[in-house]
Design a protein around this motif. Sequence first.
Motif, mmCIF file in Angstrom:
data_model
loop_
_atom_site.group_PDB
_atom_site.id
_atom_site.type_symbol
_atom_site.label_atom_id
_atom_site.label_comp_id
_atom_site.label_asym_id
_atom_site.label_seq_id
_atom_site.Cartn_x
_atom_site.Cartn_y
_atom_site.Cartn_z
ATOM 1 N N LYS A 197 -21.226 48.607 -38.029
ATOM 2 C CA LYS A 197 -20.309 49.398 -37.211
ATOM 3 C C LYS A 197 -19.507 48.508 -36.270
ATOM 4 O O LYS A 197 -18.308 48.708 -36.066
ATOM 5 C CB LYS A 197 -21.082 50.457 -36.425
ATOM 6 C CG LYS A 197 -20.170 51.481 -35.763
ATOM 7 C CD LYS A 197 -20.969 52.592 -35.118
ATOM 8 C CE LYS A 197 -20.043 53.639 -34.513
ATOM 9 N NZ LYS A 197 -20.768 54.698 -33.807
ATOM 10 N N VAL A 198 -20.182 47.521 -35.688
ATOM 11 C CA VAL A 198 -19.487 46.585 -34.802
ATOM 12 C C VAL A 198 -18.427 45.803 -35.574
ATOM 13 O O VAL A 198 -17.296 45.630 -35.107
ATOM 14 C CB VAL A 198 -20.507 45.629 -34.144
ATOM 15 C CG1 VAL A 198 -19.808 44.434 -33.536
ATOM 16 C CG2 VAL A 198 -21.309 46.369 -33.064
ATOM 17 N N LYS A 199 -18.781 45.330 -36.763
ATOM 18 C CA LYS A 199 -17.817 44.572 -37.576
ATOM 19 C C LYS A 199 -16.644 45.458 -37.992
ATOM 20 O O LYS A 199 -15.494 45.013 -38.010
ATOM 21 C CB LYS A 199 -18.514 43.992 -38.803
ATOM 22 C CG LYS A 199 -19.507 42.883 -38.469
ATOM 23 C CD LYS A 199 -20.257 42.410 -39.713
ATOM 24 C CE LYS A 199 -21.264 41.310 -39.353
ATOM 25 N NZ LYS A 199 -22.060 40.884 -40.524
ATOM 26 N N VAL A 248 -29.586 44.462 -28.605
ATOM 27 C CA VAL A 248 -28.402 44.772 -27.798
ATOM 28 C C VAL A 248 -27.581 43.509 -27.568
ATOM 29 O O VAL A 248 -26.356 43.495 -27.725
ATOM 30 C CB VAL A 248 -28.804 45.414 -26.453
ATOM 31 C CG1 VAL A 248 -27.581 45.583 -25.549
ATOM 32 C CG2 VAL A 248 -29.484 46.758 -26.681
ATOM 33 N N GLY A 249 -28.249 42.425 -27.203
ATOM 34 C CA GLY A 249 -27.550 41.168 -26.989
ATOM 35 C C GLY A 249 -26.859 40.668 -28.250
ATOM 36 O O GLY A 249 -25.714 40.204 -28.197
ATOM 37 N N ASN A 250 -27.536 40.778 -29.389
ATOM 38 C CA ASN A 250 -26.935 40.341 -30.653
ATOM 39 C C ASN A 250 -25.704 41.178 -31.005
ATOM 40 O O ASN A 250 -24.708 40.662 -31.523
ATOM 41 C CB ASN A 250 -27.959 40.430 -31.783
ATOM 42 C CG ASN A 250 -29.057 39.388 -31.653
ATOM 43 O OD1 ASN A 250 -28.887 38.377 -30.966
ATOM 44 N ND2 ASN A 250 -30.185 39.618 -32.308
ATOM 45 N N LEU A 251 -25.772 42.485 -30.726
ATOM 46 C CA LEU A 251 -24.624 43.362 -31.000
ATOM 47 C C LEU A 251 -23.421 42.975 -30.142
ATOM 48 O O LEU A 251 -22.281 42.954 -30.623
ATOM 49 C CB LEU A 251 -25.005 44.820 -30.739
ATOM 50 C CG LEU A 251 -25.925 45.472 -31.767
ATOM 51 C CD1 LEU A 251 -26.383 46.840 -31.282
ATOM 52 C CD2 LEU A 251 -25.229 45.605 -33.104
ATOM 53 N N TYR A 252 -23.676 42.659 -28.886
ATOM 54 C CA TYR A 252 -22.583 42.249 -27.996
ATOM 55 C C TYR A 252 -21.936 40.952 -28.482
ATOM 56 O O TYR A 252 -20.708 40.821 -28.501
ATOM 57 C CB TYR A 252 -23.108 42.061 -26.574
ATOM 58 C CG TYR A 252 -23.261 43.338 -25.777
ATOM 59 C CD1 TYR A 252 -22.584 44.502 -26.126
ATOM 60 C CD2 TYR A 252 -24.086 43.378 -24.652
ATOM 61 C CE1 TYR A 252 -22.721 45.657 -25.385
ATOM 62 C CE2 TYR A 252 -24.220 44.531 -23.897
ATOM 63 C CZ TYR A 252 -23.543 45.668 -24.265
ATOM 64 O OH TYR A 252 -23.669 46.812 -23.528
ATOM 65 N N VAL A 268 -17.162 47.259 -25.922
ATOM 66 C CA VAL A 268 -18.239 47.935 -26.647
ATOM 67 C C VAL A 268 -19.200 48.544 -25.628
ATOM 68 O O VAL A 268 -19.427 47.998 -24.545
ATOM 69 C CB VAL A 268 -18.989 46.955 -27.586
ATOM 70 C CG1 VAL A 268 -19.698 45.874 -26.803
ATOM 71 C CG2 VAL A 268 -19.952 47.697 -28.500
ATOM 72 N N THR A 269 -19.710 49.706 -25.993
ATOM 73 C CA THR A 269 -20.746 50.364 -25.205
ATOM 74 C C THR A 269 -21.930 50.637 -26.113
ATOM 75 O O THR A 269 -21.754 51.119 -27.241
ATOM 76 C CB THR A 269 -20.231 51.694 -24.606
ATOM 77 O OG1 THR A 269 -19.147 51.417 -23.732
ATOM 78 C CG2 THR A 269 -21.330 52.407 -23.831
ATOM 79 N N VAL A 270 -23.116 50.326 -25.639
ATOM 80 C CA VAL A 270 -24.337 50.560 -26.405
ATOM 81 C C VAL A 270 -25.142 51.646 -25.709
ATOM 82 O O VAL A 270 -25.345 51.606 -24.494
ATOM 83 C CB VAL A 270 -25.174 49.272 -26.514
ATOM 84 C CG1 VAL A 270 -26.556 49.583 -27.077
ATOM 85 C CG2 VAL A 270 -24.473 48.258 -27.406
ATOM 86 N N TYR A 271 -25.551 52.643 -26.469
ATOM 87 C CA TYR A 271 -26.408 53.696 -25.921
ATOM 88 C C TYR A 271 -27.709 53.749 -26.703
ATOM 89 O O TYR A 271 -27.718 54.054 -27.891
ATOM 90 C CB TYR A 271 -25.731 55.067 -25.972
ATOM 91 C CG TYR A 271 -26.651 56.164 -25.476
ATOM 92 C CD1 TYR A 271 -26.870 56.335 -24.116
ATOM 93 C CD2 TYR A 271 -27.346 56.978 -26.368
ATOM 94 C CE1 TYR A 271 -27.739 57.307 -23.651
ATOM 95 C CE2 TYR A 271 -28.219 57.946 -25.923
ATOM 96 C CZ TYR A 271 -28.409 58.115 -24.561
ATOM 97 O OH TYR A 271 -29.288 59.065 -24.101
ATOM 98 N N ARG A 272 -28.789 53.416 -26.027
ATOM 99 C CA ARG A 272 -30.121 53.515 -26.643
ATOM 100 C C ARG A 272 -30.696 54.882 -26.314
ATOM 101 O O ARG A 272 -30.673 55.307 -25.154
ATOM 102 C CB ARG A 272 -31.032 52.403 -26.095
ATOM 103 C CG ARG A 272 -32.424 52.390 -26.693
ATOM 104 C CD ARG A 272 -33.236 51.232 -26.130
ATOM 105 N NE ARG A 272 -33.369 51.296 -24.687
ATOM 106 C CZ ARG A 272 -34.319 51.990 -24.047
ATOM 107 N NH1 ARG A 272 -35.207 52.675 -24.741
ATOM 108 N NH2 ARG A 272 -34.366 51.987 -22.733
ATOM 109 N N ASP A 273 -31.173 55.582 -27.316
ATOM 110 C CA ASP A 273 -31.651 56.948 -27.153
ATOM 111 C C ASP A 273 -32.644 57.036 -25.994
ATOM 112 O O ASP A 273 -33.649 56.327 -25.960
ATOM 113 C CB ASP A 273 -32.325 57.421 -28.443
ATOM 114 C CG ASP A 273 -32.702 58.894 -28.393
ATOM 115 O OD1 ASP A 273 -32.017 59.644 -27.674
ATOM 116 O OD2 ASP A 273 -33.665 59.278 -29.064
ATOM 117 N N GLY A 274 -32.333 57.910 -25.039
ATOM 118 C CA GLY A 274 -33.206 58.094 -23.884
ATOM 119 C C GLY A 274 -33.036 57.071 -22.797
ATOM 120 O O GLY A 274 -33.764 57.087 -21.805
ATOM 121 N N SER A 275 -32.049 56.158 -22.939
ATOM 122 C CA SER A 275 -31.956 55.053 -21.988
ATOM 123 C C SER A 275 -31.587 55.518 -20.592
ATOM 124 O O SER A 275 -32.056 54.968 -19.603
ATOM 125 C CB SER A 275 -30.941 54.003 -22.466
ATOM 126 O OG SER A 275 -29.660 54.562 -22.638
#
Length: 852
Positions: A600-602, A630-634, A645-652
């Motif tokens: 998705k990021v690519k 998360v760091g690898n995705l960034y 980019v925004t990352v949302y971890r379920d329940g975060s």
Amino acid sequence: MEVKEMRQSTDSGTLKIYTNEEAFQSALKYFKGDELAARVWVNKYALKDSDGNLYELTPDEMHWRLTREVARIEKRYPNPMTEEQIYGLFKNFTYIIPQGGPMAGIGNEFQIASLSNCFVIGNDGDSDSYGGIMKIDQEQVQLMKRRGGVGHDLSHIRPKGSPVKNSALTSTGIVPFMERFSNSTREVAQDGRRGALMLSVSIKHPDSEKFIDAKMEPGKITGANVSVKIDDDFMRSVVEEKPYIQQYPVDAKNPKYSKEVDAQQLWNKIVHNAWKSAEPGILFWDTITRESVPDSYADLGYRTVSTNPCGEIPLCPYDSCRLIAINLYSYVEHPFTEEAKFNFDLFRKHVGYAQRIMDDIIDLELEKIDAILEKIDNDPETEEVKAVERNLWANIRRKATEGRRTGVGITGEGDMLAGLGLRYGSDIAVDFSIEVHKALALAAYGASVELAGERGSFPIYNTEREKSNPFIQRIKEADPALYEKMSKQGRRNIALLTIAPTGTTSLMTQTTSGIEPVFLPVYKRRRKVNPNDPQVRVDFVDEVGDSWEEYAVFHHKFLTWMEVSGYETNKNYTQEELDELVALSPYYKATSNDVDWLSKVKMQGQVQKWVDHSISVTINLPSDASEELVGNLYVEAWRSGCKGVTVYRDGSRAGVLVSNKEKKEDDLSKFPKKRPQVLEADVVRFQNNKEKWIAFVGLLDGRPYEIFTGLADDEDGILLPKSVLKGSIIKNIEEDETSRYDFQYVNKRGYKTTIEGLSHKFNKEFWNYAKLISGVLRHGMQIEDVLHLVAGLQLDNENINNWKNGVERALKKYIPNGTKARKGHCENCSSDNLVYQEGCLICQDCGSSKCG
């Protein structure tokens, strides 16, 4: 034709008023039983005045309203589109959908508001004086009261401890001003919702670590989204594990202050906080400015400084943008069959129309701004008081006239791919999406060049300035003839494209949202049933003994796939049967939780190359995702060319509060049963059935301890300036030994003003119930449980029920963000996975919300 007859009566000045229920029932029929779409349209987009009177019965009437206004502007220029052409594009939300402000505001003469979805503000020369900061605060409020979302950057504010030439001697730094701007956002009401704010800061700023940590404390900076502007040097320092230099001013060649920091340590903090709370978001600032076409004119006032609240429109100070979406699914012919194909010819043609309509909307926006300026001029305040607001709108008008920025975007990408038999996230699907967005970019730029020939280019267009811009270079490589024509006659608009979140838009198009995949193709919903009825099946019994039957709710286009594939749509499927259906469909392994995150990021990075603004997209991760992921995705997002980019971890978001919640529960046992004489207090204003109400909430350690509420500004009620938001509640003893509660605040002149006897100002019946609720608050009952207590009061008086609703609304704001609701079910999908966000219950399963 019935619609045309209505249109003519509207033109002649005859406007019929409809009840909310009439409009809802008509919209429900229009949307073929889709209650959520009908409610959204009635509440957000149907024509209404300031008293809430409705003047449109169906979205079709709204589409004719939009059509008439766009056609009126078209007639000013050569080769105008006809009303029938324009209406055909809007009808049934099929092809082109003006978003948000344009949909609600075009042709609405009842309200004086901007059509722009988003603004960025700032000071010339990046002034960090108190006066400059207060000016920004006032400008933010003025924009929000016109329904605009606002972004501004804090990198110009000197770091904490810097010397200043006033009595403070040293600067307080960024964080206190974050709180100020956040509070200003919360104070501004926008037809039942608060405004939207984006605060950003450069990672190079010495206070950036404090900025990154500011929202980790529960209850802090709750009125703003926050994002860090990260440059390439910092990312290289992280990847190569090298130190990084921070400085102030951040862009100075000879800074006043600099320091070396451990880039990896600071990066780990960003990653940890995002993993834990979904903030801060990240803006890859060098990518943004390097790719930005408007930054070719940076020295003329178009230097990008921040973004709008969702991050999809980077802007210079005082620029604004209006948004429009193209429904990609509508260009799939014979969807969900072997003959399915995408009609690129029709798509390109409609993109050209969308760009043309967007340019018309700029003219409509200029008319709205002129009306705002006229209102300001006619307001009774002194010229000194009106100066900031007037200069603000004059600056915005100049930018809109000079740059004519547009925001053509898309929705329904997930359904488009499914309709073509392509699984979202697969290599072939990503390649096809890139082709679609490339075609969109070339068609939009081609239309803007044609418009320049007919209407003139934006005034500061200069081919030489833009020639080295990477985005313009891609246009040149893909279509040399277009570039040659643009070089000769210019372009109508300085920047054109975006991909915004399209939440309510996608509800009305009944498609997936924006560039996102489907959330769920099918989910279970419950309806209450009589367990003694032999015709029903009881699937669930809740905690109070009510019986419920479960039934499937299908995503609209999944239902289309079922119909095309020959499956029954009215059958009561078992869960196993539903799982089998999904597995056979093109939505299998293609939901927001299924799609490979790196893919998705690519994909975002590849699509970004054909979007001159930015893309709003969220990477959804499961609750057990690691910080390392998360760091690898960034890092991958930076390398792929994403602008943010925004990352949302379920329940975060709830995760931020887990440990603190336990601590708060311990603290509650220490709540003093004897009331302190003086309590800090919030003033909360709200409206019930067109009546203005007010609540005074006494606070102990930031938590509600007591509440007084009732009608405001009536002859027996409270007369309090609207600027008063805080004060103190003081308990005094009368001569007859009864208690009296006074409210004290500081007026504009700095003098203390006291309103005596809150307990006598409101209706006695309100007071008796207030004593009950204050009693349970003082004994430490959780706010959510207090709300259930209030909601459960059996009251047969309409006035008291209004009071009860007001108490609920006043107290909801004190439920910490992320708190999981212990009772209740989602009205959309019947899930019990509900959490509070800004006092609003959000369903974590289907994404719908209920505010009140």
